[in-house]
Design a protein around this motif. Structure first.
Motif, short mmCIF file in Angstrom:
data_model
loop_
_atom_site.label_atom_id
_atom_site.label_comp_id
_atom_site.label_asym_id
_atom_site.label_seq_id
_atom_site.Cartn_x
_atom_site.Cartn_y
_atom_site.Cartn_z
N GLU A 34 0.88 -1.15 0.00
CA GLU A 34 0.00 0.00 0.00
C GLU A 34 0.93 1.21 0.00
O GLU A 34 1.77 1.35 0.89
CB GLU A 34 -0.88 0.04 1.24
CG GLU A 34 -1.77 1.26 1.20
CD GLU A 34 -2.58 1.45 2.47
OE1 GLU A 34 -3.76 1.08 2.46
OE2 GLU A 34 -2.01 1.98 3.45
N ASN A 36 1.27 5.24 0.14
CA ASN A 36 0.58 6.49 0.46
C ASN A 36 1.15 7.60 -0.39
O ASN A 36 2.37 7.83 -0.37
CB ASN A 36 0.77 6.82 1.94
CG ASN A 36 -0.10 5.96 2.82
OD1 ASN A 36 -1.31 6.16 2.87
ND2 ASN A 36 0.49 4.98 3.49
N THR A 209 -13.21 3.16 2.09
CA THR A 209 -12.23 2.37 2.84
C THR A 209 -12.20 0.98 2.25
O THR A 209 -13.25 0.40 2.00
CB THR A 209 -12.68 2.22 4.32
OG1 THR A 209 -12.90 3.53 4.84
CG2 THR A 209 -11.65 1.51 5.16
N TYR A 215 -3.12 -6.83 0.66
CA TYR A 215 -3.40 -5.75 -0.30
C TYR A 215 -3.61 -6.25 -1.73
O TYR A 215 -4.31 -5.62 -2.51
CB TYR A 215 -2.27 -4.72 -0.29
CG TYR A 215 -2.17 -3.97 1.02
CD1 TYR A 215 -3.24 -3.23 1.49
CD2 TYR A 215 -1.01 -4.03 1.79
CE1 TYR A 215 -3.17 -2.55 2.71
CE2 TYR A 215 -0.93 -3.35 3.00
CZ TYR A 215 -2.00 -2.61 3.45
OH TYR A 215 -1.94 -1.95 4.65
N ASN A 287 -7.97 -0.46 7.73
CA ASN A 287 -6.77 -0.98 7.06
C ASN A 287 -6.81 -2.50 7.14
O ASN A 287 -6.99 -3.06 8.22
CB ASN A 287 -5.50 -0.48 7.77
CG ASN A 287 -4.24 -1.06 7.16
OD1 ASN A 287 -4.05 -1.04 5.95
ND2 ASN A 287 -3.36 -1.61 8.00
N GLN A 288 -6.66 -3.15 5.99
CA GLN A 288 -6.69 -4.61 5.91
C GLN A 288 -7.92 -5.16 6.66
O GLN A 288 -9.05 -4.89 6.26
CB GLN A 288 -5.38 -5.21 6.39
CG GLN A 288 -4.25 -4.87 5.42
CD GLN A 288 -3.01 -5.64 5.66
OE1 GLN A 288 -2.51 -5.73 6.78
NE2 GLN A 288 -2.44 -6.21 4.60
N GLN A 341 -3.78 7.54 10.27
CA GLN A 341 -3.48 6.51 9.28
C GLN A 341 -3.19 5.23 10.05
O GLN A 341 -2.39 5.25 10.98
CB GLN A 341 -2.23 6.87 8.48
CG GLN A 341 -2.38 8.09 7.61
CD GLN A 341 -1.05 8.46 6.93
OE1 GLN A 341 -0.51 9.49 7.22
NE2 GLN A 341 -0.54 7.62 6.05
N ILE A 343 -1.39 1.89 9.44
CA ILE A 343 -0.55 1.28 8.41
C ILE A 343 0.02 -0.04 8.91
O ILE A 343 0.18 -0.23 10.12
CB ILE A 343 0.61 2.22 7.97
CG1 ILE A 343 1.46 2.67 9.17
CG2 ILE A 343 0.07 3.44 7.22
CD1 ILE A 343 2.72 3.41 8.77
N THR A 344 0.28 -0.94 7.97
CA THR A 344 0.89 -2.23 8.33
C THR A 344 2.39 -2.13 8.10
O THR A 344 2.84 -1.91 6.98
CB THR A 344 0.29 -3.36 7.48
OG1 THR A 344 -1.13 -3.31 7.62
CG2 THR A 344 0.80 -4.72 7.93
N ARG A 402 -4.32 6.62 -0.71
CA ARG A 402 -3.75 5.27 -0.66
C ARG A 402 -3.89 4.57 -2.00
O ARG A 402 -4.98 4.56 -2.57
CB ARG A 402 -4.48 4.44 0.38
CG ARG A 402 -4.31 5.00 1.75
CD ARG A 402 -4.79 4.03 2.76
NE ARG A 402 -6.18 4.22 3.09
CZ ARG A 402 -6.76 3.62 4.11
NH1 ARG A 402 -6.09 2.76 4.85
NH2 ARG A 402 -8.02 3.85 4.39
#
Ligand code: SUG
Length: 475
Positions: A34, A36, A209, A215, A287-288, A341, A343-344, A402
């Motif tokens: 992903e 940004n 979203t 991803y 996210n995910q 945000q 994030i992974t 994203r």
């Protein structure tokens, strides 16, 4: 069969069908990212109080801004994510004052004359045409990754942003910038923004979203709308505008070739719009397999969450719901707890990128301290100073668009728009060279500022190699 079972069967069939085709199987062996893409703050960043319904924008109207500090705060956040092991890009800002728009509205003569007469005759129009708002790239477009789309390309639809005049000036140039950044038609599909009418009011990724296990695999795209355009008997906010319509969401899903079994529409709670939640990303973020949201975020919440889980499949989603008695809607709007945000990290753990306002608020910082101990994928919080953006109602999540991509797609992106140590240094030096430390309303009328800004943007298009995206470059 119940509706839930039907959804599950459709999903299983889709996966089975996809696993026989070449492209999805190839995707499995690819790396997924992903990325940004943060909006670079433009050289005329200012506070004009233009966004009715956005409390911070109204409260900070006419405050003195610092374009240099704003741009550097944004770049520092982007670079910090790179240093955490993330892929990060930038999107160029728009030209403001927007001389082309002022000419369209009947102001004539030299550029200096256009500025002078617009500022004198109509301060409101003038200020709207000066807005810094393209920096919030969460509103630049809606993006659907290739794993979700019928033709296996990444799809982009610039947001028309019809609800606010100053923002409705953005989509054309946004489209140019996106094309200059994601140019390869083999991998990237670009649509025209939706018709410029409130019936199709579209605010882009701020109300979108994507949930997925990984991803690169087909995900569930959650579109959140504020009102129904054609059926006015349905609930809608009473005080502040609902900027996004259901009909706009549906049109974007059609354009992107999304399967019905990979799409969920939920309505934003009209009452929270009336409390200053002008985009869904002010009250929810995902996210995910995580959806982090306030208890009051959604209308008909239970049904929506059930549909999300059913369409997501067997793997349980983490619904992290923040109760009102722990964090009020007011505190959520003040601190932008949900405009964070998630994030992974390369380790697989998730972290939250939060504005320092969250750390400074007792209830919110207490909640975040607790959140990282709850056993969800979110294990840490990182705070960033993005105050120049926050004063206009834009937090960390507003500043980024994203784009989930596999390695082939990433290789097809204009590499000059990605943040490396070299590009970071170049962009900082570019800001130092061209940006003012302070800007007031009076400065915006200064023809010298227009010349400075155009010089800066012209140089930026060379640094990023995105082509002649601005009207002033097109002769
Ligand atoms: O559209 N503010 C922007 C803030 C956008 C935040 N984006 C997301 N939530 N994704 C808006 O209201 C204020 C400009 C001014 O007042 O000068 C402004 O446009």
């Amino acid at each position: 069969m119940t509706d839930d079972e039907k959804i599950k069967v459709a999903r299983v069939l889709k996966v089975a069908y996809e696993s026989t085709g070449n492209t999805p199987r190839m995707r499995e062996s690819m790396k997924q990212f992903e990325v940004n893409f943060d909006g670079l703050v433009g050289p005329t960043h200012n506070y004009a109080g233009l966004s009715f319904g956005n409390v911070a924008s109204l409260n900070n109207a006419n405050a003195v801004s610092s374009p240099k500090q704003a741009a550097k705060q944004g770049l520092a956040k982007a670079k910090a994510l790179v240093d955490m092991g993330m892929m990060q890009g930038v999107l160029a800002p728009q030209e403001r004052p927007d001389i082309a728009a002022l000419r369209r509205l009947g102001f004539t003569g030299s550029d200096a004359r256009v500025l002078e007469s617009a500022a004198k005759q109509s301060r409101e129009i003038f200020l709207a045409c000066c807005s810094a708002s393209s920096m919030w790239t969460a509103n630049a477009a809606t993006v659907s990754p290739s794993a979700d789309t019928a033709d296996g390309r990444v799809h982009f639809t610039p947001a028309n942003l019809t609800n606010k005049f100053h923002r409705s000036l953005e989509p054309q140039v946004t489209g140019n910038i996106l094309r200059g950044t994601f140019a390869d038609e083999k991998y990237f599909a670009h649509h025209q923004h939706l018709p410029d009418n409130e019936h199709f009011g579209d605010e882009g990724a701020a109300n979108h979203t994507r949930l997925c296990s990984n991803y690169g695999q087909a995900g569930v795209e959650l579109f959140v709308y504020g009102r129904h355009a054609f059926d006015t008997s349905k609930p809608a906010p009473k005080k502040y505008p609902a900027r996004q319509t259901l009909e706009a969401c549906q049109a974007v899903a059609r354009l992107h070739g999304l399967d019905d079994d990979g799409v969920v529409y939920m309505q934003q709670n009209p009452d929270v719009i009336d409390q200053g939640v002008f985009h869904n990303d002010v009250i929810a973020v995902g996210n995910q397999n995580v959806l982090f949201f306030h208890e009051q975020a959604f209308f008909q919440k239970e049904a929506g969450l059930k549909e999300l889980q059913a369409k997501f499949g067997d793997e349980p989603l983490h619904f992290i719901e923040v109760p009102t008695d722990e964090v009020s809607v007011l505190d959520a709007v003040k601190t932008y707890l949900f405009n964070t945000q998630i994030i992974t990290l390369p380790s697989g753990d998730m972290t939250i990128i939060a504005p320092t306002e969250c750390q400074e608020n007792e209830a919110v910082s207490r909640y975040l301290d607790k959140l990282v101990t709850l056993g969800t994928p979110i294990k840490s919080v990182n705070y960033f100073d993005v105050k120049q953006s926050m004063r206009n109602g834009g937090g960390p999540a507003c500043l980024r668009l994203r784009v989930a991509m596999n390695d082939q797609e990433l290789a097809a992106v204009n590499q000059n728009t990605l943040i490396s140590d070299t590009q970071f240094a170049r962009l900082n030096a570019w800001v130092d060279k061209h940006y003012r430390d302070e800007l007031t309303e009076n400065d915006l009328r200064d023809p010298q500022l227009l010349i400075e800004s155009r010089t800066a943007l012209d140089e930026l298009t060379q640094i990023l190699k995105i082509g002649s995206v601005y009207p002033f470059q097109q002769g």
